[in-house]
Design an enzyme around this catalytic site. Structure first.
Site, short mmCIF file in Angstrom:
data_model
loop_
_atom_site.label_atom_id
_atom_site.label_comp_id
_atom_site.label_asym_id
_atom_site.label_seq_id
_atom_site.Cartn_x
_atom_site.Cartn_y
_atom_site.Cartn_z
N SER A 93 0.85 -1.20 0.00
CA SER A 93 0.00 0.00 0.00
C SER A 93 0.88 1.24 0.00
O SER A 93 2.02 1.20 0.49
CB SER A 93 -0.89 0.03 1.25
OG SER A 93 -1.52 1.28 1.40
N TYR A 147 -1.88 -0.21 10.33
CA TYR A 147 -1.98 -0.63 8.93
C TYR A 147 -0.72 -0.27 8.15
O TYR A 147 -0.16 -1.10 7.43
CB TYR A 147 -3.21 0.03 8.30
CG TYR A 147 -3.41 -0.33 6.85
CD1 TYR A 147 -3.91 -1.59 6.49
CD2 TYR A 147 -3.12 0.58 5.84
CE1 TYR A 147 -4.11 -1.92 5.16
CE2 TYR A 147 -3.31 0.25 4.50
CZ TYR A 147 -3.81 -1.00 4.17
OH TYR A 147 -3.99 -1.33 2.84
#
Length: 257
Positions: free
Chosen positions: A141, A154
């Site tokens: 990501s 995250y």
């Protein structure tokens, strides 16, 4: 070009969103696809979409954070079709919070799925990938390299995915195994719709447009666009690419001022 005929691909989290799009595209391009997911209903919908295009796919229920379960599923694939050429580590979970609001239980949950899950699948698949000079593609990501508000745990786990990608690419050069990762920006998936409905009830459209505009290109990406990049990186046309992190984010990481 970009054909995957005679290839066997394992795709985690193939029951929805990006995983579904990758599964459908790989099957369309000739691969036999094994979808690993805990969502039986979602995986069934993915299978139906593949059958509709006369592709070949199977569903294996699997929790990637369960090491023994992952090993059993990988061995069952080998028993069924005799080989494994491609693995896509797409399954992952998100979390909203900073270093103060993130609980220990939250951190453990994200580590279990986003980090250990990737590790377990890679480790179980490597003996089989060595036999065919296979391909590993991990889903990271932009959160791994760009500071995003309230994405503490995250971001950390996706940074670990990038690190694993580089390490595996280096360690298995002599075995002909290529390992890369993709780092998407905001992609319009069912997760985004659910997040907006839960967090901003009654303001979904307003917030959707606001989030879309955080990408300089002016919109979110689509699952199909991510799948197209995944297809290229797993194809023979990308045989010279390994140890790379491909950003696909509408200019978010480089063009924001």
């Amino acid at each position: 070009m970009l054909r995957l005929d005679q290839k066997v691909a394992l795709i985690t989290g193939g029951g929805s969103g990006i995983g579904r799009a990758i599964s459908a595209l790989f099957a369309q391009q000739g691969a036999t696809v094994f979808i690993l997911d805990i969502d039986e209903d979602g995986a069934t919908e993915t299978l139906q979409s593949i059958v509709a295009i006369k592709g070949k796919a199977f569903f294996k229920k699997c929790s990637v954070h369960n090491e023994s379960e992952v090993r059993l599923v990988v061995e069952s694939i080998i028993d069924q079709v005799g080989r494994l050429d491609i693995i896509i580590n797409n399954a992952g979970i998100a979390h909203i919070g900073n270093a103060e609001t993130t609980r220990s239980a939250d951190m453990e949950r994200l580590l279990a799925v986003n980090v250990k899950g990737v590790f377990y699948v890679i480790q179980a698949a490597l003996p089989h990938l060595k036999k065919v000079r296979g391909v590993i593609l991990n889903m990271a990501s932009v959160a791994a390299t760009v500071g995003l508000a309230d994405r503490f745990a995250y971001s950390m786990t996706k940074g670990a995915v990038v690190g694993m990608t580089l390490s595996v690419a280096k360690d298995y050069l002599a075995d002909g195994i290529r390992c890369n990762c993709i780092s998407p920006g905001r992609v319009h998936t069912p997760f985004v719709d659910g997040f907006l409905a839960k967090t901003y009830p009654g303001r979904e459209q307003e917030m959707f447009e606001k989030l879309s505009k955080t990408q300089p290109i002016g919109r979110m990406g689509t699952s199909e666009e991510i799948a197209s990049l995944a297809l290229y990186l797993c194809s023979e046309e990308a045989a010279f690419i390994t140890g790379s992190d491909y950003t696909i984010d509408g200019g978010l990481t480089r063009l924001n001022s």
